[in-house]
Design an enzyme around this catalytic site. Structure first.
Site, mmCIF file in Angstrom:
data_model
loop_
_atom_site.group_PDB
_atom_site.id
_atom_site.type_symbol
_atom_site.label_atom_id
_atom_site.label_comp_id
_atom_site.label_asym_id
_atom_site.label_seq_id
_atom_site.Cartn_x
_atom_site.Cartn_y
_atom_site.Cartn_z
ATOM 1 N N LYS A 22 5.884 -8.686 -6.223
ATOM 2 C CA LYS A 22 6.069 -8.929 -4.367
ATOM 3 C C LYS A 22 6.145 -8.131 -3.361
ATOM 4 O O LYS A 22 5.631 -9.083 -2.056
ATOM 5 C CB LYS A 22 7.652 -7.897 -4.274
ATOM 6 C CG LYS A 22 8.288 -8.359 -3.300
ATOM 7 C CD LYS A 22 9.947 -7.687 -3.397
ATOM 8 C CE LYS A 22 9.986 -5.985 -3.102
ATOM 9 N NZ LYS A 22 10.050 -6.061 -2.376
ATOM 10 N N ASN A 23 4.936 -7.638 -3.232
ATOM 11 C CA ASN A 23 4.590 -6.378 -1.982
ATOM 12 C C ASN A 23 3.363 -6.782 -1.915
ATOM 13 O O ASN A 23 2.961 -6.436 -0.945
ATOM 14 C CB ASN A 23 5.498 -5.331 -2.785
ATOM 15 C CG ASN A 23 6.206 -5.008 -2.537
ATOM 16 O OD1 ASN A 23 6.808 -5.270 -2.193
ATOM 17 N ND2 ASN A 23 6.319 -3.269 -2.989
ATOM 18 N N ARG A 93 12.029 -5.335 4.676
ATOM 19 C CA ARG A 93 10.891 -4.328 5.916
ATOM 20 C C ARG A 93 9.905 -5.704 5.958
ATOM 21 O O ARG A 93 9.228 -4.850 6.838
ATOM 22 C CB ARG A 93 10.686 -3.247 4.975
ATOM 23 C CG ARG A 93 9.639 -2.920 5.087
ATOM 24 C CD ARG A 93 10.265 -1.641 6.538
ATOM 25 N NE ARG A 93 9.245 -0.642 6.316
ATOM 26 C CZ ARG A 93 9.475 0.166 7.864
ATOM 27 N NH1 ARG A 93 10.410 0.810 8.116
ATOM 28 N NH2 ARG A 93 8.595 1.505 8.030
ATOM 29 N N CYS A 117 15.127 -1.773 1.908
ATOM 30 C CA CYS A 117 15.876 -0.627 0.327
ATOM 31 C C CYS A 117 16.082 0.158 1.547
ATOM 32 O O CYS A 117 15.642 0.943 2.785
ATOM 33 C CB CYS A 117 15.147 -0.470 0.041
ATOM 34 S SG CYS A 117 14.842 -1.530 -1.593
ATOM 35 N N ARG A 122 13.268 4.119 8.459
ATOM 36 C CA ARG A 122 12.353 3.820 7.629
ATOM 37 C C ARG A 122 11.851 3.667 9.351
ATOM 38 O O ARG A 122 11.698 3.088 9.507
ATOM 39 C CB ARG A 122 12.533 2.550 6.499
ATOM 40 C CG ARG A 122 13.084 3.021 5.517
ATOM 41 C CD ARG A 122 13.566 1.987 4.796
ATOM 42 N NE ARG A 122 11.928 1.679 4.109
ATOM 43 C CZ ARG A 122 11.649 0.459 3.328
ATOM 44 N NH1 ARG A 122 12.833 -0.135 3.207
ATOM 45 N NH2 ARG A 122 10.681 -0.205 3.115
ATOM 46 N N PRO A 123 11.089 4.943 9.944
ATOM 47 C CA PRO A 123 10.367 4.242 11.393
ATOM 48 C C PRO A 123 9.020 4.005 11.069
ATOM 49 O O PRO A 123 8.381 3.287 10.048
ATOM 50 C CB PRO A 123 9.983 5.807 11.290
ATOM 51 C CG PRO A 123 9.811 6.912 10.581
ATOM 52 C CD PRO A 123 10.941 6.109 9.253
ATOM 53 N N ASP A 125 6.279 4.799 13.814
ATOM 54 C CA ASP A 125 5.907 4.898 14.703
ATOM 55 C C ASP A 125 3.850 5.257 14.156
ATOM 56 O O ASP A 125 3.216 4.878 14.953
ATOM 57 C CB ASP A 125 6.509 6.820 14.498
ATOM 58 C CG ASP A 125 5.955 7.169 13.441
ATOM 59 O OD1 ASP A 125 6.525 7.217 12.345
ATOM 60 O OD2 ASP A 125 5.302 8.518 13.125
ATOM 61 N N ASP A 301 7.758 3.837 -5.971
ATOM 62 C CA ASP A 301 9.389 2.225 -7.014
ATOM 63 C C ASP A 301 9.109 2.446 -8.135
ATOM 64 O O ASP A 301 9.587 1.719 -8.879
ATOM 65 C CB ASP A 301 8.116 0.521 -6.057
ATOM 66 C CG ASP A 301 8.271 0.653 -4.484
ATOM 67 O OD1 ASP A 301 7.726 -0.096 -4.239
ATOM 68 O OD2 ASP A 301 8.806 1.638 -4.824
ATOM 69 N N ARG A 392 16.040 -9.935 -5.342
ATOM 70 C CA ARG A 392 14.821 -9.748 -4.463
ATOM 71 C C ARG A 392 13.777 -9.351 -4.241
ATOM 72 O O ARG A 392 13.207 -10.151 -3.922
ATOM 73 C CB ARG A 392 15.437 -9.145 -3.496
ATOM 74 C CG ARG A 392 16.688 -9.151 -3.116
ATOM 75 C CD ARG A 392 16.270 -7.894 -1.866
ATOM 76 N NE ARG A 392 15.419 -7.179 -0.930
ATOM 77 C CZ ARG A 392 15.499 -6.382 -0.059
ATOM 78 N NH1 ARG A 392 15.909 -5.392 -0.228
ATOM 79 N NH2 ARG A 392 14.114 -6.127 0.749
#
Ligand code: EPZ
Length: 409
Positions: A22-23, A93, A117, A122-123, A125, A301, A392
């Site tokens: 997935k990622n 995300r 999630c 969850r910045p 920056d 994870d 998901r």
């Protein structure tokens, strides 16, 4: 159906095929924005987040069709960065990858509206810092006056998403972009290899120090998505919890080594071949001590799936979560099944307990997987609500578990 019903207490035995990551597939999907002509991705996982990503891109002008359940052709020649479907991008995300891909192709990018999630704040920056270093301006949507100009940038912390976004943006400028402190997760390396396939030059592939030289003309390419190490690790944690013998197939064993080292310490036996790993567990796990970290450390994870298995260990385990401050929401649900846990700041202490079936609710993707694992290893009927959170990121979870003898609907 909104829930899984699981009749647990049976050892898992058998072989299970592992899907594409997935990622890994999500960055590839958004990277197709940078390529002219068709991109064809093989071994795409048939999961909610991928279908959502394809929908986002087609709403923004791309054309996509599935040649079979796991082969996607996508053409983004008609893609434009306007009219972001925020109702969709707000669900995951990975929508933040629109920033880097649009910046790389158009020199502008729409403000992201991302979700994903719920781990608290969850910045982005680090993402914006590297974009600004490359010459982009803006703190929501981005634009450039004279295009991106490359840069030398050192990430202040390891970030998978910021590394992905920096690679996507850098692919759009021929000036050299020198990035230090990059994430080296297998799925980030997959993106590096795909960018090279469409014409980008990258020095240091697989390392934390990358030098990227983009190309103005980038042609579509075909690419095979690498296996999902987190899916594979989830099934290995499941058999560690239930006892039994499970072979995960179509995997890259090396990418599973941090987990395998922990499971060996916990008393499991590991056999591996070039593309599979077999775990044998006698149902008598020992307690272990671990802490999560960016690659090559223990992947965050797999923290919830492993924690679930350690609820069935005969000794105390200590699990320190160093990546996400608020990844422990699933622990409250595990406690409803009898888990004996104690939180000490960023550290979870898991003691032996008599687990029992219960009705629980998934809090997020991997936390939900932890609850399924606990239910599989516990006698009786458990219910895990919010199954859509697991759909998901886990392809055909009930079917794959039934291949291993689980009783789940
Ligand atoms: C990716 O999230 C994964 N998601 C996550 O997997 C995974 O847990 C995470 O990487 C770490 O491996 C996807 O790939 C879609 P980060 P990402 O940027 O990119 C902080 C799953 O279960 N940070 O590496 O969002 C951040 O708050 C999901 O599949 C900043 O402070 O993770 C976190 O504490 C869950 N500023 C840490 O860094 C930034 O600009 C790691 O975040 C970016 C990140």
């Amino acid at each position: 159906m909104t829930e899984y019903k699981i009749y647990g207490g049976t050892p898992l035995v058998g072989s299970v095929p592992i899907s594409g990551a997935k990622n890994g597939a999500l960055p590839l999907l958004f990277a197709s924005i940078l390529a002219e002509g068709d991109c064809v991705f093989y071994n795409m996982p048939d999961i909610g987040d991928i279908r959502l990503g394809v929908e986002i891109l087609t709403r923004m002008g791309a054309c996509a069709d599935w040649r079979d359940a796991h082969t996607l052709r996508i053409n983004t020649d008609g893609f434009t960065p306007d009219a972001v479907p925020v109702a969709l991008t707000g669900q995951m995300r990975a929508s933040s990858y629109l920033l880097g891909a649009c910046l790389g192709r158009f020199g502008t990018a729409p403000a992201p509206c991302t979700g994903g999630c719920d781990f608290g704040n969850r910045p982005l920056d680090c993402h914006y810092e590297v974009f600004h270093a490359m010459g982009a301006e803006g703190d929501g949507s981005l634009y450039t006056r004279q295009g991106l100009h490359g840069c030398r940038y050192v990430f202040p912390r390891v970030s998978v998403g910021a590394t992905v976004n920096a690679l996507l943006a850098a692919a759009g400028t021929e000036a050299a972009t020198d990035l230090a402190g990059c994430a080296t997760e297998p799925h980030v390396v997959d993106l590096e290899r795909f960018l090279c396939c469409i014409g980008v030059e990258i020095e240091g592939i697989g390392t934390s120090h990358l030098t990227v030289r983009g190309k103005k003309k980038r042609k579509g390419a075909s690419y095979v998505v690498a296996p999902d190490d987190i899916e594979a690790g989830t099934y290995l944690c499941a058999v560690a919890a239930t006892g039994g013998r499970v072979r995960v197939c179509d995997v890259t064993p090396g990418a599973l080594s941090p987990l395998l080292a922990v499971l060996r310490r916990a008393g499991c036996e590991v056999e591996q071949s070039i593309d599979s790993v077999t775990l044998l567990c006698d149902g008598k796990l020992r307690g272990v001590e671990i802490e999560t970290a960016p690659a090559p450390g223990f992947p965050t994870d797999l923290h919830p799936p492993l924690a679930a298995a350690l609820c069935f260990a005969g000794g105390v385990s200590i699990l320190r979560e160093r990546v996400w401050q608020q990844r422990f929401r699933y622990v409250g649900e595990l406690s409803k099944m009898g888990a004996c846990t104690q939180m000490r700041g960023d550290t979870l202490v898991i003691s032996p307990a008599q687990m029992h079936a219960a009705e629980v609710t998934a809090t997020d993707l991997r936390g939900g997987a932890a609850l399924v694992i606990a239910a599989l290893a516990t006698e009786g009927r458990s219910v895990v609500g919010q199954r859509k959170l697991l759909e998901r990121g886990y392809e055909n979870l009930p079917h794959k578990l039934r291949l291993l003898g689980a009783n789940i609907v």
